[in-house]
Design a protein around this motif. Structure first.
Motif, PDB file in Angstrom:
ATOM      1  N   TYR A 131      -6.259   2.679   7.047  1.00 20.73           N
ATOM      2  CA  TYR A 131      -7.110   3.933   6.914  1.00 20.73           C
ATOM      3  C   TYR A 131      -8.617   3.355   7.017  1.00 20.73           C
ATOM      4  CZ  TYR A 131      -2.808   5.868   5.898  1.00 20.73           C
ATOM      5  OH  TYR A 131      -1.510   6.301   5.651  1.00 20.73           O
TER       6      TYR A 131
ATOM      7  N   ASP B 282     -10.830   3.261   4.841  1.00 23.80           N
ATOM      8  CA  ASP B 282     -11.571   2.258   3.784  1.00 23.80           C
ATOM      9  C   ASP B 282     -10.565   1.312   3.419  1.00 23.80           C
ATOM     10  OD1 ASP B 282      -9.680   4.220   3.085  1.00 23.80           O
ATOM     11  OD2 ASP B 282     -10.126   4.307   0.954  1.00 23.80           O
ATOM     12  N   ARG B 283      -9.460   1.164   4.143  1.00 25.10           N
ATOM     13  CA  ARG B 283      -8.446  -0.122   3.659  1.00 25.10           C
ATOM     14  C   ARG B 283      -7.511  -0.299   4.788  1.00 25.10           C
ATOM     15  NH1 ARG B 283      -6.271   2.603  -1.470  1.00 25.10           N
ATOM     16  NH2 ARG B 283      -8.099   3.608  -1.064  1.00 25.10           N
TER      17      ARG B 283
ATOM     18  N   MET C  60       6.536  -2.330  -3.008  1.00 28.26           N
ATOM     19  CA  MET C  60       5.548  -1.747  -4.226  1.00 28.26           C
ATOM     20  C   MET C  60       4.848  -0.515  -3.797  1.00 28.26           C
ATOM     21  SD  MET C  60       6.874  -4.172  -5.986  1.00 28.26           S
ATOM     22  CE  MET C  60       6.298  -4.374  -7.598  1.00 28.26           C
TER      23      MET C  60
ATOM     24  N   GLY D  84       2.760   0.557   1.985  1.00 28.90           N
ATOM     25  CA  GLY D  84       2.505   1.088   3.181  1.00 28.90           C
ATOM     26  C   GLY D  84       3.871   1.545   3.795  1.00 28.90           C
ATOM     27  N   LYS D  85       4.940   1.901   2.850  1.00 26.89           N
ATOM     28  CA  LYS D  85       6.165   2.497   3.352  1.00 26.89           C
ATOM     29  C   LYS D  85       5.869   3.887   4.141  1.00 26.89           C
ATOM     30  CE  LYS D  85       7.796   2.210  -0.711  1.00 26.89           C
ATOM     31  NZ  LYS D  85       6.525   1.769  -1.369  1.00 26.89           N
ATOM     32  N   SER D  86       5.190   4.581   3.294  1.00 28.01           N
ATOM     33  CA  SER D  86       5.202   6.049   4.057  1.00 28.01           C
ATOM     34  C   SER D  86       3.971   5.995   5.281  1.00 28.01           C
ATOM     35  CB  SER D  86       4.277   6.774   3.133  1.00 28.01           C
ATOM     36  OG  SER D  86       5.098   7.048   1.689  1.00 28.01           O
TER      37      SER D  86
ATOM     38  N   LYS E 176       4.377   7.714   9.135  1.00 27.67           N
ATOM     39  CA  LYS E 176       3.488   8.454   9.699  1.00 27.67           C
ATOM     40  C   LYS E 176       3.224   7.813  11.107  1.00 27.67           C
ATOM     41  CE  LYS E 176       1.045   9.087   5.380  1.00 27.67           C
ATOM     42  NZ  LYS E 176      -0.177   9.107   4.924  1.00 27.67           N
TER      43      LYS E 176
ATOM     44  N   TYR F  56      -0.494   9.065  13.236  1.00 26.53           N
ATOM     45  CA  TYR F  56      -1.629   7.926  13.695  1.00 26.53           C
ATOM     46  C   TYR F  56      -1.056   7.131  14.631  1.00 26.53           C
ATOM     47  CZ  TYR F  56      -3.387   9.484   8.927  1.00 26.53           C
ATOM     48  OH  TYR F  56      -3.986  10.282   7.839  1.00 26.53           O
TER      49      TYR F  56
ATOM     50  N   GLN G 187       7.840  12.231   1.515  1.00 27.00           N
ATOM     51  CA  GLN G 187       7.603  12.131  -0.079  1.00 27.00           C
ATOM     52  C   GLN G 187       7.072  13.395  -0.921  1.00 27.00           C
ATOM     53  OE1 GLN G 187       5.312   8.734  -1.046  1.00 27.00           O
ATOM     54  NE2 GLN G 187       6.273   8.411  -2.985  1.00 27.00           N
TER      55      GLN G 187
ATOM     56  N   HIS H 124      12.859   3.650  -3.967  1.00 26.42           N
ATOM     57  CA  HIS H 124      12.573   2.839  -5.252  1.00 26.42           C
ATOM     58  C   HIS H 124      13.855   2.661  -6.007  1.00 26.42           C
ATOM     59  CE1 HIS H 124       8.267   2.260  -4.567  1.00 26.42           C
ATOM     60  NE2 HIS H 124       7.972   3.515  -4.524  1.00 26.42           N
TER      61      HIS H 124
HETATM   62  N1  LIG Z   1      -4.550   9.482   4.298  1.00 27.63           N
HETATM   63  C1  LIG Z   1      -4.965   8.181   3.458  1.00 27.63           C
HETATM   64  N2  LIG Z   1      -6.336   7.823   3.770  1.00 27.63           N
HETATM   65  C2  LIG Z   1      -6.555   6.991   3.121  1.00 27.63           C
HETATM   66  N3  LIG Z   1      -5.742   6.177   2.441  1.00 27.63           N
HETATM   67  C3  LIG Z   1      -4.442   6.093   2.292  1.00 27.63           C
HETATM   68  C4  LIG Z   1      -3.951   7.641   2.994  1.00 27.63           C
HETATM   69  N4  LIG Z   1      -2.711   7.391   2.789  1.00 27.63           N
HETATM   70  C5  LIG Z   1      -2.276   6.343   2.251  1.00 27.63           C
HETATM   71  N5  LIG Z   1      -3.565   5.497   2.001  1.00 27.63           N
HETATM   72  C6  LIG Z   1      -3.457   4.265   1.435  1.00 27.63           C
HETATM   73  O1  LIG Z   1      -2.809   3.423   1.999  1.00 27.63           O
HETATM   74  C7  LIG Z   1      -2.113   2.565   1.349  1.00 27.63           C
HETATM   75  C8  LIG Z   1      -0.539   2.533   1.721  1.00 27.63           C
HETATM   76  O2  LIG Z   1       0.040   3.933   1.255  1.00 27.63           O
HETATM   77  P1  LIG Z   1       1.365   4.364   1.437  1.00 27.63           P
HETATM   78  O3  LIG Z   1       1.588   5.932   1.234  1.00 27.63           O
HETATM   79  O4  LIG Z   1       1.923   4.221   2.806  1.00 27.63           O
HETATM   80  O5  LIG Z   1       2.171   3.507   0.408  1.00 27.63           O
HETATM   81  P2  LIG Z   1       3.858   3.309  -0.202  1.00 27.63           P
HETATM   82  O6  LIG Z   1       4.255   2.264   0.189  1.00 27.63           O
HETATM   83  O7  LIG Z   1       4.461   4.571   0.675  1.00 27.63           O
HETATM   84  O8  LIG Z   1       3.333   3.902  -1.578  1.00 27.63           O
HETATM   85  P3  LIG Z   1       4.388   4.542  -2.651  1.00 27.63           P
HETATM   86  O9  LIG Z   1       5.467   3.565  -2.797  1.00 27.63           O
HETATM   87  O10 LIG Z   1       3.301   4.623  -3.743  1.00 27.63           O
HETATM   88  O11 LIG Z   1       4.832   5.844  -1.913  1.00 27.63           O
HETATM   89  C9  LIG Z   1      -2.159   2.973  -0.303  1.00 27.63           C
HETATM   90  O12 LIG Z   1      -3.146   1.946  -0.466  1.00 27.63           O
HETATM   91  C10 LIG Z   1      -2.738   4.483  -0.122  1.00 27.63           C
HETATM   92  O13 LIG Z   1      -3.751   4.580  -1.025  1.00 27.63           O
END
Ligand SMILES: Nc1ncnc2c1ncn2[C@@H]1O[C@H](COP(=O)(O)OP(=O)(O)OP(=O)(O)O)[C@@H](O)[C@H]1O
Length: 607
Positions: free
Chosen positions: A364, A366-367, A388, A392-394, A398, A404, A435, A555
């Motif tokens: 994204y 910022d990261r 954890m 980045g699972k969700s 996407k 994206y 989720q 989880h």
């Molecule tokens: N729309 C967005 N804009 C900016 N950063 C995002 C966005 N969506 C997710 N992130 C960041 O991207 C990283 C991965 O997010 P993601 O939701 O994929 O994690 P996850 O593995 O599904 O987490 P969880 O187990 O908590 O659901 C996180 O640091 C989150 O803050």
């Protein structure tokens, strides 16, 4: 993304709002625009006629030269013109009101289309675009764009009246309108510049006003009502709203008004003094009769219409400011939002072999999140993704849904790059329970039917999805069955528990599967379910996923171990991949997490 940023919002663009309204009107309705123009012109003609007829009556009375018949005729003309002017005013209001409504509707649609058009969702989390969507609705100024039409019609009518008055005054003495017009126009321009500054300030205050609106919505809406009260942050919200609102308002203050307040009236006084002095000398010198002096006096009064017409111009400047924003939002996604939106229709049997992530990098703004992720999901099998929070699972889901695109690397389906496929057609192959799935405040039938909008929605069509998702447990208790609105805010509506909502979301995805989706994605599908409901899902897991390519993010290791394969994501990469047994034997991260989660149960069993 369509390359739309806040930096495009320049004062020049804002000033063009009025021109854009003029350009749009014939497209909104040509007949109404023609009618409005005709009425405005007619009004201007009638205004000059009114002054001339009035002057003729005064001259008749003063000289009695025309005789009673002449006076009666002039009076009749005067009254006819007066009545016609009166009659035209509501007509002008009706036509401009209708055009205003249609312009609002057109721009509303344009904004909606623009917000919905991009294939991905990146634009919706861009603060500049979020501001712009608010500005497009006139939320910064408080005037919807349609108000620009009514004010424009009234302004055009006034300006033409002023122009007609200037021409009439020139017939008395050619130079008389010049100083007056110069003074009125100068004053008007000063005020306009100030209003534009105010509009700029209002637009700059949008982020603060959005924060204020968010705090207000939390305070008065029901979404946060429980937490606000239980945690007791009512005062905090109140304070937050006040501070954000005042910050927004501060930005509005201070548009300097000195020139128009002080120099403006002085300029008007001087120019009028000069004109009146000339007229006084001309009358006393016998060079000006009753009729021309009457015309001149009326015309001087009417020339004010060339100046600043407070309410109308304020409204025009404010309301038209929304138009460039609405048009810009409407253009969102006209240029490709995703890097290369494909057009190839996917084969209905995709995936027949595998879905593959190849060295996928994505982040994204910022990261960074995925840093060269490789992953294979054989078609017809199930894969659980573990990692954890924030791994980045969700995000991976996407990317699969093409909300994206990867920054580099690629995602393939049976060897075909996802970017070459028509994204809308590809999405019909997907059934996803996100989720953060949406709880639509609509009927249960709509909530589930959204899984495949064009499918049969009779009760029987939902049977399988209702059974496998566990909807049947509470469906019989819903007052209007499938047609029960799932919100108490609607007549006859009811609210569901978190777990019941989760089953609705699952039923939605299963309904899509029923109608041809071949990839089922379950992102934390059992997070809100009670033990019995979760057990039901496990029980049905094989039946639910049979013949599908399933991706399960969870989880809960009791759920995860049901999958054929499991991958562990960490540091933006897949660090472990295999069956439950293989990963337990590996004794790595998965085995550690699995043991950690099952330890309390094992200990409890030993007590
Ligand atoms: N729309 C967005 N804009 C900016 N950063 C995002 C966005 N969506 C997710 N992130 C960041 O991207 C990283 C991965 O997010 P993601 O939701 O994929 O994690 P996850 O593995 O599904 O987490 P969880 O187990 O908590 O659901 C996180 O640091 C989150 O803050």
């Amino acid at each position: 993304m369509a390359g739309l940023t806040g930096t495009e919002v320049t004062p020049g663009r804002r000033a063009s709002g009025v021109l854009e309204v003029i350009r749009l009107l014939p497209r909104v309705s040509l007949p109404l625009t023609v009618a409005l123009t005709a009425v405005v012109l007619l009004q201007a003609l009638l205004s000059s006629g009114f002054m001339l007829a009035g002057a003729a009556v005064v001259a008749d009375v003063a000289s009695r030269a025309a005789g009673d018949a002449g006076l009666a005729l002039d009076l009749a003309v005067f009254i006819a013109v007066f009545v016609a002017r009166l009659a035209l005013t509501p007509v002008l209001g009706m036509i401009s009101g209708e055009l205003a409504r249609r312009l609002n509707a057109t721009l509303g649609q344009t904004t909606l289309e623009g917000a919905l058009r991009p294939v991905g969702i990146g634009h919706l989390s861009d603060p500049a675009i979020a501001d712009r969507i608010q500005l497009a609705q006139g939320l910064a100024t408080g005037y919807p764009p349609g108000d620009a039409v009514t004010s424009l019609a009234r302004l055009a009518s006034s300006r033409l009246n002023g122009l007609a008055a200037a021409i009439l005054l020139a017939t008395v003495e050619w130079w008389l309108p010049l100083p007056l017009a110069a003074a009125w126009i100068t004053l008007s321009r000063w005020r306009l510049r100030e209003v534009r500054k105010a509009v700029d300030a209002e637009e700059e205050s949008m982020p603060a006003l959005r924060q204020a609106a968010y705090a207000r919505d939390l305070a008065i809406g029901d979404a946060a009502a429980k937490e606000v009260r239980v945690f007791g942050f009512q005062d905090w919200l109140h304070d937050r709203f006040t501070r954000a609102w005042l910050a927004g308002m501060d930005a509005l203050a201070g548009s300097g008004r000195l020139p128009s307040r002080v120099a403006g009236p002085a300029l008007l006084a001087l120019s009028h003094a000069a004109v009146f002095a000339y007229l006084a000398f001309a009358v006393s010198g016998g060079r000006l009769g009753v009729e021309p002096i009457t015309v001149a006096l009326q015309a001087i009064a009417a020339m004010g219409a060339l100046g600043w017409i407070g309410d109308i111009q304020w409204m025009l400047a404010q309301a038209s400011a929304a138009v460039p924003h609405a048009l810009a939002v409407g253009r969102l996604g006209v240029e490709a939002e995703l890097s290369r939106p494909g057009t190839t229709a996917p084969d209905e049997r995709l995936p027949a072999q595998e879905i593959r992530f190849e060295d996928v990098r994505f982040g994204y703004p910022d990261r960074p999140v995925l840093k060269g992720l490789d992953l294979s999901i054989p078609a017809g099998s199930s894969l659980a993704i573990v990692g954890m929070n924030g791994a980045g699972k969700s995000t991976l889901i996407k990317l699969l849904a093409r909300l994206y695109d990867p920054v580099s690397g690629r995602i393939t389906v049976d060897g075909v790059d996802l970017r070459t496929l028509d994204p809308l057609a590809w999405r019909r192959q997907l059934a996803i329970v996100f989720q953060d799935f949406v709880r639509y405040e609509l009927s249960l039938r709509d909530n589930v039917g959204f899984g495949r909008l064009d499918a049969d929605r009779s009760n029987g069509a939902f049977d399988r999805a209702a059974k496998l998702s566990g909807l049947n447990d509470f469906l019989p208790r819903l007052p209007a069955g499938w047609d029960t609105p799932l919100s108490r805010r609607f007549e006859g509506g009811t609210d569901l528990s978190g777990g019941q909502w989760q089953r609705v979301a699952l039923a939605r995805a299963l309904f899509a599967v029923e109608h041809g989706a071949r990839v089922l994605v379950l992102d934390e599908p059992t997070a809100n379910l009670d033990v019995r409901a979760e057990a039901q899902i496990y029980e049905h897991f094989l039946e639910i996923t049979r013949g599908l390519t399933t991706i399960l993010v969870s989880h809960r290791f009791a759920t995860v171990r049901l999958a054929d394969r499991i991958c562990v994501i960490d540091g933006g990469e897949v660090i472990e991949y295999g069956s439950h047994e293989e990963l337990m034997a590996l004794d790595g991260r998965y085995a550690h997490l699995f043991t950690l989660q099952s330890a309390p149960f094992r200990e409890a069993r030993h007590v």
